[in-house]
Structure formats: C-alpha cells, structure tokens
Design a protein around this motif. Structure first.
Motif, PDB file in Angstrom:
ATOM      1  N   MET B 229      51.992 -41.058  -8.771  1.00 43.32           N
ATOM      2  CA  MET B 229      53.279 -41.421  -8.112  1.00 43.32           C
ATOM      3  C   MET B 229      54.354 -41.965  -9.137  1.00 43.32           C
ATOM      4  O   MET B 229      53.713 -42.602  -9.984  1.00 43.32           O
ATOM      5  N   CYS B 231      57.568 -42.743  -8.017  1.00 47.39           N
ATOM      6  CA  CYS B 231      58.592 -43.638  -7.134  1.00 47.39           C
ATOM      7  C   CYS B 231      57.999 -44.459  -6.166  1.00 47.39           C
ATOM      8  O   CYS B 231      58.772 -45.500  -5.685  1.00 47.39           O
ATOM      9  N   ALA B 232      57.177 -44.000  -5.209  1.00 48.60           N
ATOM     10  CA  ALA B 232      56.270 -44.726  -4.161  1.00 48.60           C
ATOM     11  C   ALA B 232      57.394 -44.561  -2.935  1.00 48.60           C
ATOM     12  O   ALA B 232      57.003 -45.150  -1.953  1.00 48.60           O
ATOM     13  N   GLY B 234      59.136 -41.792  -1.648  1.00 53.32           N
ATOM     14  CA  GLY B 234      59.307 -40.280  -1.077  1.00 53.32           C
ATOM     15  C   GLY B 234      60.499 -39.546  -1.864  1.00 53.32           C
ATOM     16  O   GLY B 234      60.964 -38.626  -1.237  1.00 53.32           O
ATOM     17  N   LYS B 235      60.544 -39.900  -3.091  1.00 56.04           N
ATOM     18  CA  LYS B 235      61.811 -39.078  -3.940  1.00 56.04           C
ATOM     19  C   LYS B 235      61.249 -38.290  -4.866  1.00 56.04           C
ATOM     20  O   LYS B 235      61.761 -37.347  -5.234  1.00 56.04           O
ATOM     21  N   CYS B 236      60.310 -38.822  -5.585  1.00 55.08           N
ATOM     22  CA  CYS B 236      60.089 -38.038  -6.826  1.00 55.08           C
ATOM     23  C   CYS B 236      59.145 -36.700  -6.951  1.00 55.08           C
ATOM     24  O   CYS B 236      58.977 -35.975  -7.516  1.00 55.08           O
ATOM     25  N   GLY B 237      58.356 -36.797  -5.572  1.00 58.22           N
ATOM     26  CA  GLY B 237      57.464 -35.443  -5.136  1.00 58.22           C
ATOM     27  C   GLY B 237      56.224 -35.512  -5.962  1.00 58.22           C
ATOM     28  O   GLY B 237      55.395 -34.540  -5.698  1.00 58.22           O
ATOM     29  N   CYS B 239      53.344 -37.013  -5.416  1.00 57.89           N
ATOM     30  CA  CYS B 239      52.217 -37.363  -4.701  1.00 57.89           C
ATOM     31  C   CYS B 239      52.084 -36.572  -3.523  1.00 57.89           C
ATOM     32  O   CYS B 239      51.087 -36.542  -2.700  1.00 57.89           O
ATOM     33  N   CYS B 247      52.673 -41.291  -0.556  1.00 52.83           N
ATOM     34  CA  CYS B 247      53.132 -42.582  -0.705  1.00 52.83           C
ATOM     35  C   CYS B 247      53.822 -43.139   0.631  1.00 52.83           C
ATOM     36  O   CYS B 247      54.065 -44.351   0.649  1.00 52.83           O
TER      37      CYS B 247
HETATM   38  S1  FES Z   1      55.395 -41.168  -5.051  1.00 55.90           S
HETATM   39 FE1  FES Z   1      57.438 -40.387  -5.359  1.00 55.90          FE
HETATM   40  S2  FES Z   1      57.293 -39.035  -3.511  1.00 55.90           S
HETATM   41 FE2  FES Z   1      55.495 -40.099  -3.391  1.00 55.90          FE
END
Ligand code: FES
Ligand SMILES: Cc1cc2nc3c(=O)[nH]c(=O)nc-3n(C[C@H](O)[C@H](O)[C@H](O)COP(=O)(O)OP(=O)(O)OC[C@H]3O[C@@H](n4cnc5c(N)ncnc54)[C@H](O)[C@@H]3O)c2cc1C
Ligand code: SF4
Ligand code: SF4
Lengths: 334, 263
Positions: B229, B231-232, B234-237, B239, B247
């Motif tokens: 992860m 970003c945690a 929902g942005k970085c993709g 996970c 996340c």
């Molecule tokens: S940790 Fe970035 S989208 Fe889930």
C-alpha cells in the motif's frame, strides 16, 4: 454558441486565452530520436500538430509524472505550493474520457477527493478536438469512448476555417469577435481497428486466470511499464521521500507514476509477490482495463482505446490484441 | 479546498516495548477513535510511509507492533520515547465485533498476525460475558519469536488458548503449525460461531483449507489481508485485486468475499 474563424482568428483567441491560461496541445517534438507528436505548451494554432496520435497522453497536465506533495522541515509536513495559473487542454474524445476515468479514482474512489489531483483538475479547462477518423491503431469506438460531452469548448480543426462550440459561458468573451455559426462536434462512427470486448461473470475468473493467452502475450515483457506510463487512464503511483539536508531534516515527499506491469508493483514485505510473473501482471492489467474498473464504477471501461500502449511497447506486445483474444477464447468456451 | 488526505500529523511516542529481536511495540499518544483491526499509515520524513495495524488502544494512546523488514520499519526502530512519529488514519474495515458478540469465537493467528487481533482479544478478556466462548490459536516460529508475553498469560486464563511453536514444543507451547491444532476447536459443539484468521498469505491459505475440511462455512470465516500500500485511501492502486481495493473494502474481509479475490 457556435463560431467560425480563420486560423489567424484562432491565434488571436489563443493569444487572449494565454494571458490567463497555459495552453497544452499535441505539438511537434524533437525529444527522442525521431520527430514525434507529444503534449506540450503551445501559444499559437500553428503549433498544434494534428497529423497523428500524440506519443504520450495528456494526463501529466493533471497528474504529473513526478510531483512534490509535501515539504518537510524541522519536523513539520507542509503542502507544496500550487501553480496558480489555469490550464487549457486540447484533447481528443479518448483522452477527455480518460480524464473522466482519472476523476473516478482521484475524486470519487473511497469517498474522498485526492488533494493534489483536485488542485490541478479544478484549474483544467477542456477544449475538445473533434475527431472523426481516428488513427491507425486506435479503437475508441470499440470501448465506447469515441464521444465526449464533457468539454468547455469543442473545436473542428485542420480543415481551413476553424469551428468552435462554446459550452462554458466563461469562454464566450474570447470568441465574441468571431462569426457566429451553428456547430456541434460530431463523433467518430467506427475506427479502422475494432476490438471485441470479453463478457463474463466473476464466477468465470478462475478459468480466465488459467488461460494460456496471458503467458503467450507477456512472454517477452520486460516489465518496463511504458504501457502504463503512456496510458491516459493509468492512475497508480508510488511515494518517495527525498532529503535535502540530513541535519535540518528537510526534504520533500514526492509521488511518481507507477505501473502494474512493473515487477515490484505488488511486492510485499518478506519478498512475496502477489503476481508472480509477467503473465499474471498482463492478466491483471487487461482485466482491470476492460472489466474491473467498469464493475466498480459502472462508468464505461477504463481503457478508452487510444492504442498508445500497443504503439509504445518495446517488445511489440499488443494489449488490444490480448483483449480481443480473451473475447475470442470466452466465445469459444460458451 | 478539501482536507488533504495524504497529510500526516505528528504524534509523540510514549514508550517502546521490545517484544522480540525483530518486533517492537510502540505506544503513541493519540486519541483518534479506531475500530478493532484498523490500521494507520505510519511515516517518518525522509524514509516514507507504511501501513501498520493498531495492536492495542487505551486512554489517550494507541499501540503499534512492528516487524522490522525494510526501510520504514527500520526507521521506526530507531525511534524512542519522546520522539515524533507521523501518522494518518485510521483506515480500513474492522473485525465485526457486533457479529462476534454472544456467539462462540475462534481466533487463529500466525506470528505478527497476532497484532491486529490483540485489541479484540483484550476487549473480550475485559468483557468476558460478551462471547459464549473464545478459542485462541497463536502460532510462533520459536520461543524467541513469541509476542505479547504478558497478554498471552492473561489470554491463557481468559480463553481456551493453544500457543504453538513451528519446531519443538516447550513449556506452555505445543509443537507444529497452527493448522495442526485447528481440529481441537470444538466446532461441532458450537451453536453459532465465527472464526478470524490473520497471518502470512501461505498460512492463511492452509488455515482456510483446514477450516473448509472441518466443514466451517465460508460466511463464518473472517480474514485480514496484507498488500503493498502506498496511499491507504483508494488512490495509488497498489492494493487492488480486480475491482476490490484492500485499503478500502479490507483489510478485514468475510471469506465469502476473500475467497474470490484472486490476485
Ligand atoms: S493502498 Fe493505495 S489504493 Fe489501496
Ligand atoms: C493493512 C496492513 C496492516 C499491517 N499491519 C502490520 C503490523 O501491524 N505490523 C507489521 O510489522 N507490519 C504490518 N503490515 C506490513 C507492513 O506494512 C510492511 O511490512 C511494511 O510496509 C514494510 O515497509 P518497509 O518500508 O519497512 O519495507 P520496504 O523497505 O518497503 O520493503 C518492502 C519489501 O522489500 C524488501 N526489501 C527491503 N529492503 C530490501 C533490500 N535492501 N533488498 C532486497 N529487498 C528488500 C523487504 O523484505 C520487503 O519485502 C501491515 C500491512 C498492511 C497492508
Ligand atoms: S489501455 Fe492502452 S489503449 Fe487503453 S487507454 Fe490505456 S494506453 Fe490507451
Ligand atoms: S510496455 Fe511492453 S514490455 Fe513494457 S511493461 Fe508494458 S507490455 Fe511489458
């Protein structure tokens, strides 16, 4: 309102816009070995290059490849300064739809807006380039991304007089000197290339995972991630800290594009990789682009059919061909 | 402008407990509300960020039990009481305590996997009337890898506890992987129950298989996933598994959902 103007007329409009906005459009570039069309800053209509698909996507205008998020100094994180100027983007329907895909992730997913994207996106104005024929290798009509209604101004360029449809009233003053006329941008009916899309349910996934076509497609993949980098709808990133000064503990936290075709994308602590080889990564990418994203957001496919990933792959791996083969394989099975 | 969801805030470290050579527990002054099983993004300027579960919570503090494996976790190990740790959170789904209450409960943990279950275990040790019975199986590599010694003593009194070591048995510890002991949980005598499982991916796969062999239905099983992860939020993709974001919809999943999550 619709307007007609000569090319010098458009130049005058762009000069006036340039006082408030930075204008980005596909333009001739001598970066790289051969002359290319790439996105860049332009000031006049003559600099806009329409003779082919741009090698890169315009996503960097809202999602730069490398972006400083925070500066830290003396134990405090501070947001990086924002660039104050508005941005106008000349983009074809595929890329406009691509930006709407980025909006889904950055502004909607998880119910929270992502600050750094939002900051640039709010300053972005879209000037749609009407695209009636497409180019070799693109397939927007196959994925339903050949039409875009989300624009501030739409333009017909490239054939003598320029026609403009102004949707956002803020831009009316810039076109007031032009001759009024009726104009609504048309959309491309069908590309030279068509790609069949797979249709399946979640229950089919284990069987789909086991198909040999992933390994066949990805056999020569070197994991460079170029296909992700050029993709208008690829939104993934990594964050890294950069230190300026160890003593004062000052530096910055940056984010950089990352891509699911890179080997370390899903590597977890302990060295485990949830997608162990290029075949797994190819399958993940394809299914996300033409299935998972749509399942989640119900707003069209993530892939907008620009064809850039196919054009850019150093190993001539065809994403669109793989999508088509998947559709074929599923058809044969049922 | 909206709130910056990636902006970490400073918190003070109150104390550090050395659980094992490679696993320390950090107590951080923080009164942010959390649910059992959630995680934070811990961060150190110049090093970066990583997701870490809340391993305990109390009046004005949260605890994090961290295994030293890489850049950020190394960095955190260099911090001591009084130092600043940056965090943002809490993130993710939590153990469904409402679902667990007034039923039998089995918790199966491998190694550091005990950390995200510890606050739940403490909760039921503090409120023994809330579950009909609680069976804990905690597996460790060897005696040197045993976590939360004090808690474990308390859990042994409060619950039906089996602690195991991968290798040879030792006083108070059975021998063998957790999978070898699951059959001792008297599922047949339970009226209604839940099972929660956390550990390394391989362990979770084998435990799920064993539970299935014992006839435990998917909807009674809960797991917590670890994925890379960045970003945690929902942005970085990183996970993502198909259309699921670990996340956001995880890390805690019911197995009816988790079973279909194929990386
Ligand atoms: S940790 Fe970035 S989208 Fe889930
Ligand atoms: C929801 C969630 C909850 C979690 N809870 C906890 C928890 O409570 N406690 C806990 O300890 N962990 C937990 N984790 C795991 C934790 O997030 C990872 O261990 C952490 O991200 C590692 O970060 P790092 O910067 O220390 O490692 P990184 O430096 O990012 O290392 C990542 C990977 O690279 C490898 N690596 C690092 N350096 C090198 C090198 N020089 N050469 C080769 N390989 C290398 C590491 O072995 C590891 O596999 C959790 C994860 C998730 C998703
Ligand atoms: S997946 Fe390929 S064709 Fe589809 S939008 Fe991305 S770069 Fe374009
Ligand atoms: S561009 Fe081609 S070689 Fe590079 S990661 Fe994508 S598929 Fe693999």
């Amino acid at each position: 309102m619709g307007y007609r103007m000569s090319l010098p007329g458009l130049d005058r409009v762009m000069a006036a816009l340039g006082e408030t906005y930075d204008i980005y459009a596909p333009t001739a570039s001598d970066r790289g070995e051969a002359p290319q069309i790439r996105y860049g800053r332009v000031e006049s209509a003559r600099q806009i290059e329409l003779g082919g698909q741009s090698a890169d996507s315009p996503k960097s205008v809202v999602f730069p490849p490398l972006q400083t998020m925070f500066r830290f100094e003396g134990g405090r994180f501070e947001e990086s300064a924002a660039d104050g100027r508005g941005r106008i983007l000349f983009a074809r329907p595929c890329d406009v739809n691509g930006i709407l895909r980025l909006d889904r992730i950055f502004l909607e997913n998880g119910g929270r807006r992502e600050y750094f994207y939002d900051r640039l996106r709010q300053k972005l104005k879209i000037f749609l380039i009407e695209c009636l024929e497409g180019f070799e290798g693109c397939f927007c009509a196959s994925v339903g991304a050949n039409q875009a209604d989300c624009y501030d101004v739409a333009l017909r360029l490239g054939g003598g007089d320029v026609l403009a449809a102004v949707k956002n009233p803020d831009f009316e003053p810039f076109f007031r000197a032009c001759e009024p006329c009726d104009f609504t941008p048309g959309s491309l009916r069908g590309n030279a290339k068509t790609v069949r899309l797979p249709a399946f349910d979640d229950g089919d996934l284990p069987g789909i995972h086991a198909l040999p076509l992933w390994g066949e497609a990805a056999e020569n993949c070197v994991g460079c991630g170029s296909c992700n980098a050029v993709c208008i709808s690829c939104s993934c990133f990594d964050t890294t800290d950069v230190l300026y000064d160890e003593k004062g503990l000052s530096g910055e936290r940056r984010r950089a594009w990352a891509g699911c075709m890179q080997e370390d994308f899903a590597l977890v602590a302990g060295g485990g990789n949830v997608r162990k080889d290029a075949a797994d990564r190819m399958r993940f990418k394809v299914l996300h682009k033409v299935h998972g994203f749509h399942r989640r957001f119900g707003a069209g496919h993530m892939c907008v059919g620009c064809g850039r990933c196919d054009a850019r792959c150093p190993e001539d791996i065809s994403f669109s061909g793989t999508v088509d083969k998947l559709a074929e394989a599923l058809k044969n099975e049922s | 402008m909206n709130h910056n969801i990636m902006l970490p805030a400073p918190y003070r470290i109150l104390g550090v407990t050395k659980e094992t050579k490679a696993e320390y527990t950090f107590r951080v002054a923080c009164d942010v509300e959390t649910r059992h099983g959630q995680f934070f993004q811990l961060s150190i300027p110049k090093v970066g960020e990583a997701p870490i579960s809340v391993s305990a919570r109390g009046e004005g503090y949260l605890e994090f039990t961290i295994r030293k494996v890489g850049r950020l976790t190394d960095g955190v190990f260099g911090l001591a009481a009084g130092d600043t740790l940056f965090m943002r959170g809490p993130y993710g789904t939590s153990w469904p305590l409402d679902e667990f209450r007034h039923k039998d409960l089995a918790l199966i943990a491998g190694g550091t996997g005990l950390a995200p279950l510890r606050s739940t275990l403490r909760h039921f040790a503090d409120h023994p009337g809330e579950v009909r019975s609680l069976h804990l199986i905690a597996g460790f590599k060897d005696l040197d890898s045993v976590l939360f010694a004090e808690d474990l003593a308390r859990f042994r009194e409060a619950f039906h506890t089996i602690a195991t070591l991968d290798g040879a048995a030792a006083p108070g510890f059975e021998a063998g992987m957790v999978t070898a002991h699951i059959h001792k949980i008297p599922f047949a005598s339970f009226e209604d129950y839940n099972v929660a499982v956390v550990g390394p991916p391989v362990m979770m796969r084998f435990v799920a298989q064993e539970l299935e062999d014992l006839g435990v239905p998917d909807e009674k099983i809960w797991v917590s996933f670890e994925r890379k992860m960045s970003c945690a939020v929902g942005k970085c993709g990183h996970c993502k598994i198909d259309e699921t974001y670990v996340c956001l919809e995880g890390p805690v999943f019911n197995y009816t959902k988790a079973r279909g999550l194929l990386d």
